[in-house]
Design a protein around this motif. Structure first.
Motif, PDB file in Angstrom:
ATOM      1  N   ALA A  66       0.825  -1.203   0.000  1.00 29.54           N
ATOM      2  CA  ALA A  66       0.000   0.000   0.000  1.00 29.54           C
ATOM      3  C   ALA A  66       0.857   1.250   0.000  1.00 29.54           C
ATOM      4  O   ALA A  66       2.004   1.235   0.455  1.00 29.54           O
ATOM      5  CB  ALA A  66      -0.918   0.009   1.226  1.00 29.54           C
ATOM      6  N   ASP A  67       0.290   2.346  -0.510  1.00 32.06           N
ATOM      7  CA  ASP A  67       0.895   3.666  -0.359  1.00 32.06           C
ATOM      8  C   ASP A  67       0.590   4.166   1.046  1.00 32.06           C
ATOM      9  O   ASP A  67      -0.460   3.859   1.611  1.00 32.06           O
ATOM     10  CB  ASP A  67       0.272   4.650  -1.349  1.00 32.06           C
ATOM     11  N   GLY A  68       1.477   4.962   1.605  1.00 30.18           N
ATOM     12  CA  GLY A  68       1.177   5.560   2.900  1.00 30.18           C
ATOM     13  C   GLY A  68       2.401   5.781   3.750  1.00 30.18           C
ATOM     14  O   GLY A  68       3.535   5.802   3.261  1.00 30.18           O
ATOM     15  N   LYS A  69       2.175   5.943   5.033  1.00 25.38           N
ATOM     16  CA  LYS A  69       3.232   6.212   6.007  1.00 25.38           C
ATOM     17  C   LYS A  69       3.347   5.045   6.977  1.00 25.38           C
ATOM     18  O   LYS A  69       2.347   4.551   7.492  1.00 25.38           O
ATOM     19  CB  LYS A  69       2.908   7.493   6.778  1.00 25.38           C
ATOM     20  N   VAL A  70       4.567   4.595   7.210  1.00 27.42           N
ATOM     21  CA  VAL A  70       4.798   3.495   8.141  1.00 27.42           C
ATOM     22  C   VAL A  70       4.536   3.978   9.566  1.00 27.42           C
ATOM     23  O   VAL A  70       5.170   4.911  10.051  1.00 27.42           O
ATOM     24  CB  VAL A  70       6.240   2.951   8.021  1.00 27.42           C
ATOM     25  N   MET A  71       3.562   3.355  10.223  1.00 23.88           N
ATOM     26  CA  MET A  71       3.243   3.690  11.611  1.00 23.88           C
ATOM     27  C   MET A  71       4.110   2.903  12.582  1.00 23.88           C
ATOM     28  O   MET A  71       4.445   3.379  13.665  1.00 23.88           O
ATOM     29  CB  MET A  71       1.774   3.379  11.917  1.00 23.88           C
ATOM     30  N   TYR A  72       4.436   1.668  12.174  1.00 25.21           N
ATOM     31  CA  TYR A  72       5.192   0.788  13.063  1.00 25.21           C
ATOM     32  C   TYR A  72       5.989  -0.197  12.219  1.00 25.21           C
ATOM     33  O   TYR A  72       5.499  -0.703  11.202  1.00 25.21           O
ATOM     34  CB  TYR A  72       4.253   0.020  13.993  1.00 25.21           C
ATOM     35  N   ALA A  73       7.217  -0.482  12.643  1.00 26.61           N
ATOM     36  CA  ALA A  73       8.043  -1.509  12.009  1.00 26.61           C
ATOM     37  C   ALA A  73       8.886  -2.146  13.105  1.00 26.61           C
ATOM     38  O   ALA A  73       9.665  -1.464  13.770  1.00 26.61           O
ATOM     39  CB  ALA A  73       8.938  -0.908  10.918  1.00 26.61           C
ATOM     40  N   GLY A  74       8.694  -3.442  13.323  1.00 25.78           N
ATOM     41  CA  GLY A  74       9.426  -4.122  14.381  1.00 25.78           C
ATOM     42  C   GLY A  74       8.814  -5.472  14.680  1.00 25.78           C
ATOM     43  O   GLY A  74       8.057  -6.022  13.869  1.00 25.78           O
TER      44      GLY A  74
END
Length: 222
Positions: A66-74
């Protein structure tokens, strides 16, 4: 020329009604202003052609769905990730992002599960398990390893419908269109711990282009 997904038709027709009503009653200026609404709605369903942003897509590459902003990665979050050990990437889509979703990884679509639910704001933690959503699970054997990628379409406060255009048992290619979510939503991707995440919270990602995770190559380099 901008390609528009066919899901735009009913929403655009509804959005055009106020403009048509204004025109019929002789309020042409108001009609012209209101005429921008169906244009904006149609553009929400834009479906640009996409390709990976670096290197060739191979069996070790996971792309953003998806297009967008990463809210969380982990590590997989409790109450969000499926049972087991996972790496997680959560992406927030605003109403201005392209909402066509793509398969993050190629392989056999083992599972497609729709779950009705609420319409909490997609950036809230609890939206992952309380909101309307569809879970998709892809599996693929690579170098003797059975790899599984789990991803989830989640509607949000504005998005009230998830559309999934693929079915269980299909063979998908990495970056293939798999559906869309209407008017602002969230995508979660879960990969095994053996894959390395390549994005961080705050990053902007593009569906079918941004590499979000990668398994180490046979030589040991990700």
């Amino acid at each position: 020329m901008v390609r528009i997904d066919r899901e735009a038709v009913p929403a655009t027709v509804v959005a055009a009604v106020p403009a048509l009503a204004a025109a019929v009653t002789g309020r042409r200026r108001l009609g012209a202003v209101l005429g921008l609404l169906p244009v904006g709605v149609a553009l929400f369903f834009r479906d640009p052609e996409r390709g990976p942003d670096r290197g060739a897509v191979d069996e070790d590459t996971v792309l953003s769905p998806a297009d967008g902003k990463v809210m969380y990665a982990g590590p997989g979050q409790e109450g969000v990730a499926p049972e087991g050990e996972w790496q997680q990437v959560s992406i927030f889509l605003s109403a201005f992002d392209v909402h066509i979703n793509r398969a993050p990884y190629g392989g056999r679509l083992r599972e497609v599960t729709y779950r009705p639910g609420r319409w909490l704001a997609a950036y809230k933690h609890e939206s992952a398990h309380l909101n309307e959503r569809t879970d998709l699970v892809i599996e693929r054997e690579v170098r003797g390893e059975q790899r599984v990628v789990h991803f989830r379409q989640i509607v949000g406060l504005m998005a009230r419908r998830v559309v999934t255009t693929v079915e269980s048992g299909e063979e998908l290619t990495t970056g293939q269109r798999i559906g869309l979510m209407k008017f602002g939503s969230r995508m979660d991707v879960f990969v095994p711990p053996s894959a390395n995440l390549l994005v961080s919270a705050g990053d902007r990602v593009v569906a079918g282009e941004t590499v979000i995770a990668r398994w180490p190559s046979p030589g040991g380099v990700a």
